[in-house]
Structures are given as C-alpha cells and as structure tokens.
Write an enzyme that holds these catalytic residues in place. Sequence first.
Site, short mmCIF file in Angstrom:
data_model
loop_
_atom_site.label_atom_id
_atom_site.label_comp_id
_atom_site.label_asym_id
_atom_site.label_seq_id
_atom_site.Cartn_x
_atom_site.Cartn_y
_atom_site.Cartn_z
CB SER A 1 14.48 0.37 4.29
OG SER A 1 13.59 -0.24 3.39
N1 SAM Z 1 13.11 1.15 -1.10
C1 SAM Z 1 12.17 2.03 -0.48
C2 SAM Z 1 12.78 3.31 -0.01
O1 SAM Z 1 14.00 3.49 -0.11
O2 SAM Z 1 12.01 4.16 0.44
C3 SAM Z 1 11.43 1.39 0.68
C4 SAM Z 1 10.58 0.29 0.23
S1 SAM Z 1 9.19 -0.09 1.19
C5 SAM Z 1 9.94 -0.95 2.51
C6 SAM Z 1 8.52 -1.34 0.12
C7 SAM Z 1 7.94 -0.80 -1.14
O3 SAM Z 1 7.65 -1.89 -2.00
C8 SAM Z 1 6.63 -0.06 -0.93
O4 SAM Z 1 6.70 1.22 -1.48
C9 SAM Z 1 5.61 -0.94 -1.66
O5 SAM Z 1 4.55 -0.22 -2.23
C10 SAM Z 1 6.47 -1.58 -2.70
N2 SAM Z 1 5.94 -2.82 -3.28
C11 SAM Z 1 5.26 -3.83 -2.64
N3 SAM Z 1 4.94 -4.79 -3.51
C12 SAM Z 1 5.42 -4.41 -4.73
C13 SAM Z 1 5.41 -4.99 -6.03
N4 SAM Z 1 4.82 -6.17 -6.28
N5 SAM Z 1 5.99 -4.31 -7.02
C14 SAM Z 1 6.59 -3.11 -6.82
N6 SAM Z 1 6.63 -2.50 -5.62
C15 SAM Z 1 6.06 -3.15 -4.58
#
Ligand code: SAM
Length: 265
Positions: A115
């Site tokens: 992000s």
């Molecule tokens: N917080 C992260 C960082 O600091 O790098 C960035 C997050 S990225 C915008 C969103 C993340 O949510 C992705 O890695 C994606 O695979 C994960 N994600 C999406 N759906 C999910 C779910 N149902 N459970 C867990 N993780 C999920």
Amino acid sequence: MQPPFDGKIWFWPAPVPGICFNEIMKRHFALGVFLYFCCVLPSQGGGFDMLRQNMVEEVLAEVAASSPYSGRDTLSPAVITAMKKVERHHFVPTWLAMFAYLNRPLPIGYGQTISQPLIVALMTDLLQLKEGDKVLEIGTGSGYQAAVLAEIVKSVYSIEIIEPLGKEAAERLKSLGYSNVEVRLGDGYYGWPETAPFDAIIVTAAASHVPPPLLKQLKPGGRMLIPLGAHFMTQYLMVVEKQTDGSVTSRQIVPVSFVPLTGGH
Ligand code: SAM
C-alpha cells in the site's frame, strides 16, 4: 565555463574542457548511474534513511491536506516514529528498491501491491493504538503494514490468502527481527478466532461489506479500519467502532483504491 549544450552529454566539470562523451562513455555513464542507485545507495543505509525521512515529510503534508475528510491534521508521534523507522525497501522486490520511498503503492507480485505509505500511516493512525494492544491484520502482502503496527503495539496477527506471499512476508518479518508478528495463511474473512478478541482490526483489501466474523472478534471499545466497495468502483476507507455496549457505528473517511478481498466466503 560550462560548454554550450549541443545535444550531447558533457562531462562537467571536464578534466579536459570540451571533451564530450562518445557512445561507449555514455553507456558507462548510464551504467554507473544505474549501479549507483541499484547497488551503492541500497548498500549504504544512509541514502535510504534520507529518502525515508523525505517520504514521511510528504506523508505528513498530505495528511494535513486531507484533514477535512479524515479529521486528522497530523499523525500521532508513535505513527511518525514507526514510519521513520520501518525500512520499506526491504518489503519491495529488489529491482524496485530505488522507488521504495516514493509515496506510491508498488507491485509485490501475484497481482498484489504494497500500500501507499500515506494510506498505511493514515490507517494506522486512525486505529488509535495503545502500546499493549493486540491487532489483527487481514492481507499481510509484503508485511510492511504489519511491521509498522509491530513498532507500536505488543502483538500483531496477520492473515494472507496467497501462500507464497504469506510465506515470504513471514520470513522477511522474522529476519528483520519482528518477533511480535505472527503470520497465518488462509482466508482472513473468518479472522483468527483462537486469538480473538482484538483491540483493533485492519483490513488491507477492499470488501463489499464488513465481515461479521471480524466484527465478532473485535473487543467492545475496539476499532476496525476497512476499505469498502467493489474493485474498479469508488471504495471508501471506513472506521467501524464497536461501542462498549456492543452496538456498532461506522463512518466514511476518504476514497481509496485497494485490491479486492478474495476467498470463498
Ligand atoms: N498490507 C500489505 C502490505 O503492507 O504489503 C498490502 C496488502 S495488499 C493491498 C492486499 C493483500 O490482501 C494481498 O496480499 C492479498 O493477497 C490479500 N488478501 C486478499 N483477500 C484476502 C483474504 N480473504 N484473506 C487474506 N488476505 C487476503
């Protein structure tokens, strides 16, 4: 005196005035700049330290500019300290390290992103964390947000649905010394019931609604930050609060753009 510009790259100050780069020298020069940014700067923490301080200044300016929406004209000292400390260049692919301190989201593989620093800082700040808090993060991604949280609170539990991302993030966090972060692979929609309740929950992927299991796992008096809305449509960052009597209130903060919360739910 500087030679007049004639479309060629001049070596200035020139050891022999008037000598310009030929093609081979130009290539060496370009390679030198490339190596400096990709190898020398990264190996000297100093270069990145300076870029990180500048990034935090930019984030603070943007927080102030968005205060009519967020209600926050600055960040708490704990969040500023964490943002200044966590080395974002460790959380992006090596070839993107030189861009790690731009206030931008960056690709981390598997169609996912780390992000934007402004969003990480704002979400962390809006959680109003205390030192002894236990926090749940949904969407570990690179582990950067988890590291920022881990600088502030006692324990962080983070769930990632994409196995290789979750494994890499867990290893990265461990090698950087974040012993107060635990990463689990799975669908974060269902939370982490064995370690609930949580003082705060942060969801870093956009959902269509607030997942009821997460609400259940939030302590009375606790806060959840979650982007709501469909992919490619307007999404809003929401603060969801569970009052001490168990009732729930929510308010919209700023429009955002997150990857979707996936999974079989
Ligand atoms: N917080 C992260 C960082 O600091 O790098 C960035 C997050 S990225 C915008 C969103 C993340 O949510 C992705 O890695 C994606 O695979 C994960 N994600 C999406 N759906 C999910 C779910 N149902 N459970 C867990 N993780 C999920």
